[in-house]
Design a protein around this motif. Sequence first.
Motif, short mmCIF file in Angstrom:
data_model
loop_
_atom_site.label_atom_id
_atom_site.label_comp_id
_atom_site.label_asym_id
_atom_site.label_seq_id
_atom_site.Cartn_x
_atom_site.Cartn_y
_atom_site.Cartn_z
N LYS A 44 -15.78 16.18 22.94
CA LYS A 44 -14.51 15.53 22.58
C LYS A 44 -14.74 14.06 22.23
CE LYS A 44 -13.43 14.36 27.38
NZ LYS A 44 -12.84 14.88 28.61
N ILE A 90 -10.82 22.73 26.86
CA ILE A 90 -10.91 22.41 28.29
C ILE A 90 -9.82 21.44 28.73
CG2 ILE A 90 -13.39 22.87 28.34
CD1 ILE A 90 -13.85 19.85 28.42
N MET A 178 -10.87 27.52 36.90
CA MET A 178 -11.45 26.22 36.53
C MET A 178 -10.94 25.16 37.49
SD MET A 178 -10.73 23.11 34.90
CE MET A 178 -10.43 22.52 33.24
N ILE A 180 -11.22 20.71 38.44
CA ILE A 180 -11.71 19.34 38.25
C ILE A 180 -11.61 18.69 39.62
CG2 ILE A 180 -11.30 17.10 37.12
CD1 ILE A 180 -9.85 18.63 34.87
N MET A 215 -18.96 18.47 36.29
CA MET A 215 -19.04 17.66 35.09
C MET A 215 -20.28 16.76 35.25
SD MET A 215 -14.92 17.00 34.74
CE MET A 215 -14.92 15.29 35.11
N SER A 216 -20.36 15.70 34.43
CA SER A 216 -21.55 14.85 34.51
C SER A 216 -21.81 14.33 35.93
CB SER A 216 -21.39 13.64 33.58
OG SER A 216 -21.40 14.05 32.23
N VAL A 232 -20.33 19.34 30.59
CA VAL A 232 -21.00 18.04 30.64
C VAL A 232 -20.79 17.26 29.34
CG1 VAL A 232 -23.19 16.85 30.98
CG2 VAL A 232 -22.71 18.95 32.24
N THR A 234 -20.37 13.00 29.11
CA THR A 234 -21.02 11.69 29.14
C THR A 234 -22.55 11.74 29.32
OG1 THR A 234 -18.99 10.99 30.23
CG2 THR A 234 -20.79 9.40 30.18
C1 PLP Z 1 -14.03 15.23 29.42
C2 PLP Z 1 -14.07 16.41 30.32
C3 PLP Z 1 -15.28 16.82 30.91
C4 PLP Z 1 -16.59 16.08 30.73
O1 PLP Z 1 -16.61 15.01 31.60
P1 PLP Z 1 -17.93 14.09 31.75
O2 PLP Z 1 -17.68 13.36 33.00
O3 PLP Z 1 -17.94 13.21 30.54
O4 PLP Z 1 -19.08 14.99 31.82
C5 PLP Z 1 -15.25 17.96 31.70
N1 PLP Z 1 -14.11 18.64 31.92
C6 PLP Z 1 -12.93 18.27 31.38
C7 PLP Z 1 -11.72 19.07 31.67
C8 PLP Z 1 -12.87 17.14 30.57
O5 PLP Z 1 -11.70 16.77 30.04
#
Ligand code: PLP
Length: 245
Positions: A44, A90, A178, A180, A215-216, A232, A234
């Motif tokens: 993105k 995502i 999923m 976060i 994620m990262s 992933v 960043t």
């Molecule tokens: C942007 C994003 C990521 C990636 O995050 P980074 O910290 O840059 O790896 C992963 N999941 C979602 C839902 C995101 O919006």
Amino acid sequence: MTRPEPTRVEELASGLRSAQERLRAACVAADRPADDVDLLVVTKFFPASDVLALVDLGCRSFGESREPEAGRKASEVRSEVTDPLAFHMIGQIQTKKAKTVGRWADRVHSMDTVRLADALDDAATKALDSGERSTPLDVLVQINLDGAPDRGGVGVDDLEAMAAHVDDLSALRLRGLMVIAPQEGTAEQWMARAAEIRASFLVGHPDAVDFSAGMSGDLEEAVTHGSTCVRVGTAIMGSRPIVSP
Ligand SMILES: *Cc1c(COP(=O)(O)O)cnc(C)c1O
């Protein structure tokens, strides 16, 4: 389409190598086979030329988060590449944008309201009828771990109702969950909590085995707790440009 400058290609190659290495090490540490966990490269805010460079480096699945940028990029890249590529949505989706997402997305990780499910089903049904899609749209239900309203995701108490609703929609296929991890607290804590929720969810939905987590910043903790797909950005792409909302 042109590829990026050689320095950018080298940057992407080295980011990709180190993310792959981290993922391999995390699998070893968790005593899991290395091919248990997919690496979804989150592109993105980065141009289609970067995605093409990543295809050259062997990547085949990409995560995008904003319409219409995402759909445009997916078709631009697909028109240049003969191998099948997977583009996953995502990010949060406004219901009115579901129409286009249902055309290009192979998978939606961020399914979190009944209205969105209905809109995606409608879009995917039309795309199947017109031949724009050849398979149903795979979806993951996003869980909201801490109840923060702006984060997206369904609360744990609403998960079963959401899953039952998706099961009744013929153009969607429920593939899993999923998460976060919220900022406060530790990734270890949140991923452990997510794994607990997933374990009880799997009792009623034994086929919905996919688990998009990590994620990262927290892929190791996610792999420890059963992730099947880390997203992933960043760590591979570098910092995202600052954009106004
Ligand atoms: C942007 C994003 C990521 C990636 O995050 P980074 O910290 O840059 O790896 C992963 N999941 C979602 C839902 C995101 O919006």
